[in-house]
Motif scaffolding. Structure first.
Motif, short mmCIF file in Angstrom:
data_model
loop_
_atom_site.label_atom_id
_atom_site.label_comp_id
_atom_site.label_asym_id
_atom_site.label_seq_id
_atom_site.Cartn_x
_atom_site.Cartn_y
_atom_site.Cartn_z
N ALA A 139 0.84 -1.19 0.00
CA ALA A 139 0.00 0.00 0.00
C ALA A 139 0.88 1.25 0.00
N GLU A 140 0.39 2.30 -0.63
CA GLU A 140 1.17 3.53 -0.75
C GLU A 140 0.81 4.52 0.34
N ARG A 141 1.80 5.28 0.74
CA ARG A 141 1.58 6.39 1.65
C ARG A 141 1.06 7.59 0.86
N ALA A 142 0.39 8.50 1.53
CA ALA A 142 -0.22 9.65 0.86
C ALA A 142 0.80 10.45 0.06
N ARG A 143 1.95 10.74 0.63
CA ARG A 143 2.95 11.55 -0.06
C ARG A 143 3.44 10.85 -1.32
N HIS A 144 3.58 9.53 -1.28
CA HIS A 144 3.97 8.75 -2.46
C HIS A 144 2.96 8.99 -3.59
N GLY A 145 1.69 8.91 -3.26
CA GLY A 145 0.64 9.13 -4.26
C GLY A 145 0.66 10.54 -4.82
N GLU A 146 0.92 11.53 -3.96
CA GLU A 146 0.97 12.92 -4.42
C GLU A 146 2.12 13.13 -5.40
N VAL A 147 3.29 12.55 -5.08
CA VAL A 147 4.44 12.72 -5.97
C VAL A 147 4.23 11.96 -7.28
N LYS A 148 3.62 10.78 -7.21
CA LYS A 148 3.30 10.07 -8.46
C LYS A 148 2.42 10.93 -9.36
N TYR A 149 1.41 11.55 -8.76
CA TYR A 149 0.51 12.42 -9.53
C TYR A 149 1.29 13.60 -10.12
N ALA A 150 2.18 14.21 -9.33
CA ALA A 150 2.97 15.34 -9.82
C ALA A 150 3.85 14.92 -11.00
N VAL A 151 4.48 13.77 -10.89
CA VAL A 151 5.34 13.26 -11.98
C VAL A 151 4.50 13.01 -13.23
N LEU A 197 1.54 7.22 -19.43
CA LEU A 197 0.62 6.32 -18.74
C LEU A 197 0.99 6.30 -17.26
N PRO A 198 -0.02 6.35 -16.40
CA PRO A 198 0.26 6.24 -14.96
C PRO A 198 0.51 4.80 -14.59
N ASP A 199 0.70 4.55 -13.29
CA ASP A 199 0.90 3.18 -12.84
C ASP A 199 -0.27 2.31 -13.28
N GLY A 200 0.00 1.05 -13.45
CA GLY A 200 -1.01 0.12 -13.95
C GLY A 200 -0.57 -0.53 -15.25
N ALA A 201 0.32 0.14 -15.99
CA ALA A 201 0.83 -0.42 -17.23
C ALA A 201 2.04 -1.31 -16.92
N THR A 202 2.14 -2.42 -17.61
CA THR A 202 3.21 -3.39 -17.38
C THR A 202 4.32 -3.21 -18.40
N PRO A 238 5.86 0.44 -13.49
CA PRO A 238 6.40 1.71 -13.02
C PRO A 238 5.29 2.66 -12.57
N ASP A 239 5.68 3.69 -11.82
CA ASP A 239 4.72 4.67 -11.33
C ASP A 239 4.26 5.61 -12.44
N ALA A 240 5.03 5.72 -13.49
CA ALA A 240 4.66 6.50 -14.68
C ALA A 240 5.59 6.05 -15.80
N LEU A 241 5.13 6.21 -17.03
CA LEU A 241 5.99 5.92 -18.18
C LEU A 241 5.56 6.74 -19.36
N VAL A 242 6.46 6.85 -20.32
CA VAL A 242 6.19 7.54 -21.58
C VAL A 242 6.58 6.60 -22.71
N VAL A 254 10.76 5.53 -17.98
CA VAL A 254 10.07 4.88 -16.87
C VAL A 254 10.45 5.62 -15.59
N VAL A 255 9.49 5.69 -14.67
CA VAL A 255 9.68 6.43 -13.43
C VAL A 255 9.23 5.57 -12.25
N GLU A 256 10.05 5.56 -11.22
CA GLU A 256 9.69 4.91 -9.96
C GLU A 256 9.80 5.95 -8.85
N VAL A 257 8.74 6.06 -8.05
CA VAL A 257 8.77 6.87 -6.84
C VAL A 257 9.06 5.90 -5.71
N GLY A 258 10.16 6.10 -5.04
CA GLY A 258 10.61 5.16 -4.02
C GLY A 258 9.71 5.12 -2.81
N SER A 259 9.76 4.01 -2.13
CA SER A 259 9.08 3.85 -0.86
C SER A 259 10.03 3.07 0.05
#
Length: 178
Positions: free
Chosen positions: A29-41, A59-64, A75-79, A98-103
């Motif tokens: 599960a993600e922490r709130a700040r992780h989700g906010e930064v994913k959205y910003a990215v 594409l946001p997270d969900g794509a393989t 990844p948390d985001a990709l192009v 590809v982008v990963e927001v660390g946890s």
């Protein structure tokens, strides 16, 4: 299991999963700040694509992303660039960024393991790793088949070439005000 078996399996298993060397792992599960930064990215990538007028898509997270026959990451985001994928696609065959927001639970994997596995995908030219607490940003950039440059930026602008776009480091952490 193979990535093809995993993609079929994941359709009937709720939650987010990744496949590491044939074994599926549930993503924490993600922490709130992780989700906010994913959205910003995701927002920053989308805006940069549009500003540059590129035939690319975020594409946001969900794509393989398939990195081998037995390993697939989400990844948390990709192009990716070129024609838009079909609406029912779950895999992105040629991602460029590809982008990963660390946890706390994935930071070591993102920094050590995923660098090698993501760059096993020939189309990937950029891999960003962000700490949700803020800069710096780690930007791994493929130069050729054997050279990966690493940039660590606390401010300034990131250049992604290809596809030919820029993003201010601050924009990667800009979350909507309440």
């Amino acid at each position: 299991m193979t990535v093809d078996e995993f993609l079929t399996w994941a359709e009937t298993h709720p939650g987010r999963w990744e496949l590491f060397e044939g074994v599926p792992y549930s993503m924490a599960a993600e922490r709130a700040r992780h989700g906010e930064v994913k959205y910003a990215v995701q927002t920053a990538l989308f805006r940069a694509i549009r500003k540059a007028g590129l035939d690319c898509h975020m594409l946001p997270d969900g794509a393989t992303v398939r990195v081998s026959d037995y390993t697939a990451h989400e990844p948390d985001a990709l192009v990716y660039c070129g024609p838009k994928l079909p609406a029912d696609a779950v895999e992105v065959p040629e991602p460029l960024i590809v982008v990963e927001v660390g946890s706390p639970s994935t930071r070591r994997i993102d920094i050590e393991y995923k660098v090698a596995t993501y760059f096993a995908v020939p189309s990937i030219r950029h891999y960003l790793i962000l700490n949700p607490d803020g800069p710096p940003v780690i930007h791994h950039e493929r130069q050729d088949s054997t050279t990966i440059l690493t940039h660590i930026l606390a401010d300034g602008r990131l250049r992604f070439d290809p596809p030919g776009m820029e993003i201010a480091v601050a924009d990667l952490f800009e979350v909507p005000a309440d």
